[in-house]
Design a protein around this motif. Structure first.
Motif, PDB file in Angstrom:
ATOM      1  N   GLY A   1      18.426  64.738  78.498  1.00 55.80           N
ATOM      2  CA  GLY A   1      18.288  64.727  76.681  1.00 55.80           C
ATOM      3  C   GLY A   1      19.712  64.243  76.470  1.00 55.80           C
ATOM      4  N   ALA A   2      20.198  65.109  75.240  1.00 59.70           N
ATOM      5  CA  ALA A   2      21.030  64.449  74.120  1.00 59.70           C
ATOM      6  C   ALA A   2      22.043  64.783  74.865  1.00 59.70           C
ATOM      7  CB  ALA A   2      21.099  66.078  72.732  1.00 59.70           C
ATOM      8  N   ALA A   3      22.979  64.842  75.760  1.00 60.59           N
ATOM      9  CA  ALA A   3      24.078  64.971  76.042  1.00 60.59           C
ATOM     10  C   ALA A   3      24.513  64.768  77.401  1.00 60.59           C
ATOM     11  CB  ALA A   3      25.059  65.611  75.181  1.00 60.59           C
ATOM     12  N   ALA A   4      24.877  63.473  77.920  1.00 59.02           N
ATOM     13  CA  ALA A   4      25.676  63.549  79.477  1.00 59.02           C
ATOM     14  C   ALA A   4      26.767  63.864  79.040  1.00 59.02           C
ATOM     15  CB  ALA A   4      25.199  62.766  79.729  1.00 59.02           C
ATOM     16  N   GLU A   5      26.852  63.913  78.137  1.00 53.58           N
ATOM     17  CA  GLU A   5      28.472  64.513  77.742  1.00 53.58           C
ATOM     18  C   GLU A   5      28.387  65.993  76.962  1.00 53.58           C
ATOM     19  OE1 GLU A   5      31.198  61.961  75.277  1.00 53.58           O
ATOM     20  OE2 GLU A   5      29.644  60.259  76.251  1.00 53.58           O
ATOM     21  N   THR A   6      28.675  67.219  78.027  1.00 49.82           N
ATOM     22  CA  THR A   6      27.810  68.182  77.216  1.00 49.82           C
ATOM     23  C   THR A   6      29.291  68.791  76.422  1.00 49.82           C
ATOM     24  OG1 THR A   6      29.476  69.663  79.537  1.00 49.82           O
ATOM     25  CG2 THR A   6      26.533  68.735  79.975  1.00 49.82           C
ATOM     26  N   ASP A   7      30.501  67.839  76.504  1.00 51.70           N
ATOM     27  CA  ASP A   7      31.595  68.482  75.150  1.00 51.70           C
ATOM     28  C   ASP A   7      31.158  67.948  74.067  1.00 51.70           C
ATOM     29  OD1 ASP A   7      32.345  66.518  76.178  1.00 51.70           O
ATOM     30  OD2 ASP A   7      34.482  67.591  76.522  1.00 51.70           O
ATOM     31  N   ARG A   8      30.462  67.012  74.268  1.00 52.28           N
ATOM     32  CA  ARG A   8      30.237  66.236  72.397  1.00 52.28           C
ATOM     33  C   ARG A   8      29.123  67.070  71.218  1.00 52.28           C
ATOM     34  NH1 ARG A   8      25.274  62.421  73.154  1.00 52.28           N
ATOM     35  NH2 ARG A   8      24.995  62.342  70.615  1.00 52.28           N
ATOM     36  N   PRO A   9      29.661  67.233  70.423  1.00 56.14           N
ATOM     37  CA  PRO A   9      28.464  68.161  69.593  1.00 56.14           C
ATOM     38  C   PRO A   9      27.492  67.780  69.836  1.00 56.14           C
ATOM     39  CG  PRO A   9      30.427  67.221  68.039  1.00 56.14           C
ATOM     40  CD  PRO A   9      30.547  66.343  69.603  1.00 56.14           C
ATOM     41  N   LEU A  10      26.117  68.104  69.592  1.00 52.86           N
ATOM     42  CA  LEU A  10      24.724  68.117  69.875  1.00 52.86           C
ATOM     43  C   LEU A  10      24.067  68.614  68.276  1.00 52.86           C
ATOM     44  CD1 LEU A  10      22.338  67.739  71.111  1.00 52.86           C
ATOM     45  CD2 LEU A  10      21.759  70.081  71.853  1.00 52.86           C
ATOM     46  N   LEU A  11      24.550  69.434  68.231  1.00 53.67           N
ATOM     47  CA  LEU A  11      24.358  70.312  66.673  1.00 53.67           C
ATOM     48  C   LEU A  11      25.640  70.946  65.573  1.00 53.67           C
ATOM     49  CD1 LEU A  11      21.149  72.907  65.362  1.00 53.67           C
ATOM     50  CD2 LEU A  11      22.967  72.896  64.661  1.00 53.67           C
ATOM     51  N   THR A  12      25.942  69.516  64.698  1.00 58.04           N
ATOM     52  CA  THR A  12      26.998  70.578  63.249  1.00 58.04           C
ATOM     53  C   THR A  12      26.193  71.380  62.742  1.00 58.04           C
ATOM     54  OG1 THR A  12      27.976  69.051  64.685  1.00 58.04           O
ATOM     55  CG2 THR A  12      28.674  70.119  62.347  1.00 58.04           C
ATOM     56  N   TYR A  13      26.449  72.865  61.664  1.00 52.42           N
ATOM     57  CA  TYR A  13      26.130  73.303  60.694  1.00 52.42           C
ATOM     58  C   TYR A  13      27.347  73.733  59.924  1.00 52.42           C
ATOM     59  CZ  TYR A  13      23.865  76.402  57.899  1.00 52.42           C
ATOM     60  OH  TYR A  13      23.654  76.796  56.405  1.00 52.42           O
ATOM     61  N   CYS A  14      27.224  72.786  58.388  1.00 49.61           N
ATOM     62  CA  CYS A  14      27.752  72.522  57.675  1.00 49.61           C
ATOM     63  C   CYS A  14      27.378  73.566  56.402  1.00 49.61           C
ATOM     64  CB  CYS A  14      28.650  71.313  57.031  1.00 49.61           C
ATOM     65  SG  CYS A  14      29.214  70.275  58.136  1.00 49.61           S
ATOM     66  N   ASP A  15      28.245  73.893  55.906  1.00 51.76           N
ATOM     67  CA  ASP A  15      26.955  74.573  54.173  1.00 51.76           C
ATOM     68  C   ASP A  15      28.435  74.456  52.980  1.00 51.76           C
ATOM     69  OD1 ASP A  15      26.227  75.978  51.993  1.00 51.76           O
ATOM     70  OD2 ASP A  15      26.364  77.801  53.458  1.00 51.76           O
ATOM     71  N   ASP A  16      27.907  73.235  52.339  1.00 54.80           N
ATOM     72  CA  ASP A  16      29.243  73.504  50.874  1.00 54.80           C
ATOM     73  C   ASP A  16      29.727  74.266  50.248  1.00 54.80           C
ATOM     74  OD1 ASP A  16      28.934  70.787  51.779  1.00 54.80           O
ATOM     75  OD2 ASP A  16      28.167  70.045  50.642  1.00 54.80           O
ATOM     76  N   ALA A  17      28.202  75.805  49.950  1.00 56.10           N
ATOM     77  CA  ALA A  17      28.555  76.349  49.376  1.00 56.10           C
ATOM     78  C   ALA A  17      29.592  78.090  49.747  1.00 56.10           C
ATOM     79  CB  ALA A  17      27.375  77.574  49.539  1.00 56.10           C
ATOM     80  N   THR A  18      29.615  78.069  51.323  1.00 55.29           N
ATOM     81  CA  THR A  18      30.378  79.010  51.877  1.00 55.29           C
ATOM     82  C   THR A  18      32.268  78.110  53.038  1.00 55.29           C
ATOM     83  OG1 THR A  18      29.438  78.226  54.006  1.00 55.29           O
ATOM     84  CG2 THR A  18      29.051  79.988  52.322  1.00 55.29           C
ATOM     85  N   GLY A  19      31.788  76.908  52.961  1.00 56.42           N
ATOM     86  CA  GLY A  19      32.458  75.727  53.604  1.00 56.42           C
ATOM     87  C   GLY A  19      32.569  76.263  55.304  1.00 56.42           C
ATOM     88  N   GLU A  20      31.459  76.939  55.566  1.00 56.02           N
ATOM     89  CA  GLU A  20      31.083  76.680  56.898  1.00 56.02           C
ATOM     90  C   GLU A  20      31.250  75.312  58.118  1.00 56.02           C
ATOM     91  OE1 GLU A  20      28.402  78.658  60.772  1.00 56.02           O
ATOM     92  OE2 GLU A  20      28.352  79.816  58.100  1.00 56.02           O
ATOM     93  N   ARG A  21      31.855  75.060  59.000  1.00 52.54           N
ATOM     94  CA  ARG A  21      31.705  74.373  59.429  1.00 52.54           C
ATOM     95  C   ARG A  21      31.046  74.554  61.169  1.00 52.54           C
ATOM     96  NH1 ARG A  21      31.545  68.473  60.541  1.00 52.54           N
ATOM     97  NH2 ARG A  21      32.001  67.721  61.956  1.00 52.54           N
TER      98      ARG A  21
END
Length: 257
Positions: free
Chosen positions: A15-35
């Motif tokens: 499915g989403a990635a024949a390239e297993t090292d590419r980002p599939l899911l990125t999570y960002c929180d502007d309140a905490t600065g998490e990425r």
């Protein structure tokens, strides 16, 4: 995505990635600065550990029922995909339905497991369903375990790390088995995921940016992208005035604001 068997297949590198090292899911929180970025392989590992926690640690599998009281988050994706990989039926409690006393048809029956965020546990204490196995998630940046765990609950991060990141072979899960506690089957969920992807005009290789405050149901932020081979950027506490700039920075092809 046509049924339950595709859940582990997608996580194994389809499915989403024949390239297993590419980002599939990125999570960002502007309140905490998490990425946090997860490749296919990384998300597969978390889902496999969750399946192990449920199957080996709790003795749950096909026919077991669990509730998920979690907002869109990378750990929520791990919980959901792990549960489905182990064959469990899942029920959701979204913020908009927090006051509802029941989860749907048949939900008055006892649940086997519940996963709840610490914030929603505090906010919805009397509406959290009882279950044999209860897990709480702090959803703080990183993978640090909770300093204090509410009585009667176990810290998901502290427990899940004990299990293998390789998905064991469980009993075969049929497409007509229930993926949710209301009886909706894995095949039906797959069809809805594909229909949702079609409505969003998602195609393989696309990157979908999602405002988590506006779109909480996993059909949109998780299953639809996975179904067609797209990746997703989950943005919590997103400033509406910065959406265009964030989309450009993330190279998002679609925005769900």
């Amino acid at each position: 995505m046509s049924g339950a068997d595709d859940v582990p297949a997608l996580l194994a590198g389809g499915g989403a990635a024949a390239e297993t090292d590419r980002p599939l899911l990125t999570y960002c929180d502007d309140a905490t600065g998490e990425r946090t970025e997860l490749s296919v392989a990384a998300l597969a590992g978390w889902a496999s550990r969750t399946a192990g926690l449920l199957h080996e640690g709790c003795g749950l599998g096909a026919g077991s029922r669990m509730a998920v009281l979690l907002p869109p988050h990378w750990q929520t994706a791990a919980v959901l995909l792990g549960a489905w990989s182990a064959g469990l039926s899942v029920s959701f409690r979204l913020a908009a339905t927090a006051g509802l006393p029941a989860y749907g048809p048949g939900d008055d029956e006892p649940l086997d497991a519940v996963f709840v965020s610490r914030r929603r546990l505090d906010d919805w204490l009397e509406n959290v369903p009882d279950a044999r196995h209860r897990f709480v998630l702090g959803l703080t940046p990183g993978t640090t375990t909770m300093a204090e765990v509410p009585a009667g609950y176990r810290d998901y991060l502290a427990e899940v790390g004990r299990y293998s990141d390789s998905l064991p072979a469980y009993a075969s899960i049929g497409q007509t088995d229930a993926a949710s506690v209301d009886g909706t089957t894995f095949r039906e969920w797959g069809s809805v995921a594909l229909e949702t992807a079609g409505m969003l005009d998602l195609r393989p290789g696309d990157r979908l940016l999602v405002d988590t405050a506006e779109h909480e149901h996993p059909f949109k932020w998780l299953l639809a992208p996975l179904a067609v081979g797209a990746s997703v950027v989950l943005c919590a506490n997103l400033d509406p005035t910065t959406v265009a700039a964030r989309a450009a920075a993330e190279q998002a092809s679609h925005v769900l604001g």
